[in-house]
Scaffold this active site. Sequence first.
Site, PDB file in Angstrom:
ATOM      1  N   HIS A   1      -8.978 -27.768  -5.093  1.00  0.00           N
ATOM      2  CA  HIS A   1      -8.953 -27.386  -6.498  1.00  0.00           C
ATOM      3  C   HIS A   1     -10.117 -26.456  -6.825  1.00  0.00           C
ATOM      4  O   HIS A   1     -11.257 -26.751  -6.500  1.00  0.00           O
ATOM      5  CB  HIS A   1      -9.001 -28.644  -7.367  1.00  0.00           C
ATOM      6  CG  HIS A   1      -8.812 -28.374  -8.812  1.00  0.00           C
ATOM      7  ND1 HIS A   1      -9.481 -29.084  -9.773  1.00  0.00           N
ATOM      8  CD2 HIS A   1      -8.028 -27.489  -9.474  1.00  0.00           C
ATOM      9  CE1 HIS A   1      -9.117 -28.642 -10.969  1.00  0.00           C
ATOM     10  NE2 HIS A   1      -8.234 -27.677 -10.803  1.00  0.00           N
TER      11      HIS A   1
ATOM     12  N   ASP B   1      -6.479  -4.570  -2.010  1.00  0.00           N
ATOM     13  CA  ASP B   1      -5.868  -3.360  -1.475  1.00  0.00           C
ATOM     14  C   ASP B   1      -6.532  -3.013  -0.146  1.00  0.00           C
ATOM     15  O   ASP B   1      -7.449  -3.704   0.303  1.00  0.00           O
ATOM     16  CB  ASP B   1      -5.954  -2.216  -2.489  1.00  0.00           C
ATOM     17  CG  ASP B   1      -7.374  -1.886  -2.928  1.00  0.00           C
ATOM     18  OD1 ASP B   1      -8.311  -1.994  -2.101  1.00  0.00           O
ATOM     19  OD2 ASP B   1      -7.560  -1.507  -4.098  1.00  0.00           O
TER      20      ASP B   1
ATOM     21  N   HIS C   1     -15.286  -4.135 -12.170  1.00  0.00           N
ATOM     22  CA  HIS C   1     -15.016  -4.070 -10.731  1.00  0.00           C
ATOM     23  C   HIS C   1     -16.232  -4.544  -9.931  1.00  0.00           C
ATOM     24  O   HIS C   1     -16.075  -5.211  -8.903  1.00  0.00           O
ATOM     25  CB  HIS C   1     -14.619  -2.650 -10.323  1.00  0.00           C
ATOM     26  CG  HIS C   1     -14.138  -2.540  -8.912  1.00  0.00           C
ATOM     27  ND1 HIS C   1     -13.062  -3.255  -8.432  1.00  0.00           N
ATOM     28  CD2 HIS C   1     -14.596  -1.804  -7.861  1.00  0.00           C
ATOM     29  CE1 HIS C   1     -12.869  -2.960  -7.155  1.00  0.00           C
ATOM     30  NE2 HIS C   1     -13.795  -2.084  -6.792  1.00  0.00           N
TER      31      HIS C   1
ATOM     32  N   TYR D   1      -7.695  -0.364  -7.597  1.00  0.00           N
ATOM     33  CA  TYR D   1      -7.949  -1.660  -8.230  1.00  0.00           C
ATOM     34  C   TYR D   1      -6.808  -2.657  -8.059  1.00  0.00           C
ATOM     35  O   TYR D   1      -6.632  -3.547  -8.893  1.00  0.00           O
ATOM     36  CB  TYR D   1      -8.289  -1.482  -9.718  1.00  0.00           C
ATOM     37  CG  TYR D   1      -9.442  -0.548  -9.946  1.00  0.00           C
ATOM     38  CD1 TYR D   1     -10.747  -0.945  -9.667  1.00  0.00           C
ATOM     39  CD2 TYR D   1      -9.230   0.749 -10.414  1.00  0.00           C
ATOM     40  CE1 TYR D   1     -11.819  -0.076  -9.861  1.00  0.00           C
ATOM     41  CE2 TYR D   1     -10.295   1.625 -10.613  1.00  0.00           C
ATOM     42  CZ  TYR D   1     -11.581   1.204 -10.334  1.00  0.00           C
ATOM     43  OH  TYR D   1     -12.632   2.061 -10.526  1.00  0.00           O
ATOM     44  N   ALA D   2      -6.046  -2.550  -6.996  1.00  0.00           N
ATOM     45  CA  ALA D   2      -4.965  -3.504  -6.724  1.00  0.00           C
ATOM     46  C   ALA D   2      -5.566  -4.714  -6.009  1.00  0.00           C
ATOM     47  O   ALA D   2      -5.405  -4.906  -4.801  1.00  0.00           O
ATOM     48  CB  ALA D   2      -3.863  -2.855  -5.896  1.00  0.00           C
ATOM     49  N   ASN D   3      -6.293  -5.510  -6.794  1.00  0.00           N
ATOM     50  CA  ASN D   3      -7.021  -6.661  -6.272  1.00  0.00           C
ATOM     51  C   ASN D   3      -6.926  -7.802  -7.278  1.00  0.00           C
ATOM     52  O   ASN D   3      -6.908  -7.573  -8.481  1.00  0.00           O
ATOM     53  CB  ASN D   3      -8.511  -6.319  -6.084  1.00  0.00           C
ATOM     54  CG  ASN D   3      -8.736  -5.058  -5.291  1.00  0.00           C
ATOM     55  OD1 ASN D   3      -8.354  -4.973  -4.140  1.00  0.00           O
ATOM     56  ND2 ASN D   3      -9.366  -4.068  -5.911  1.00  0.00           N
TER      57      ASN D   3
END
Length: 139
Positions: free
Chosen positions: A20, A28, A106, A128-130
């Site tokens: 948990h 990316d 970021h 920014y594909a994170n």
Amino acid sequence: MKKGTVLNSELSALISRLGHTDSVTVGDAGLPVPDGIQRIDLALTHGIPRFMQVIETMTAEMQVERAVLAQEMVEANPDIHRQLVTWLQRLAQTQGNAIHIDYVSHGQFKALSGESKAIVRSGECSPYANVLLYAGVTF
């Protein structure tokens, strides 16, 4: 042969060990991986696998209660942002719990990724594909 959704042995082991509030970063192809953090590299070539393919596959086996995104994603990558938020909303309905979505810079995102159990590298080549996914509980 394993019959479940996640066939990658490292990724399957990672998900099974999550407790948990543990976090996993899905990134990316260009997201840096800090020293000492496990890297699970799924990238084959530019765009394969796509970021959302990795998210959809992982969340088929991972209970998620929170997600953290870089605020820059909203303007720099609106398509991926929309797809991710829509997916997380559907996932929350499927899981029967709320998934809280937080936005950070970021720079803050990269610092938080250093606290992850692992960083999963996709082949995505868009900015920014994170996302940081935080594990929930199934009860």
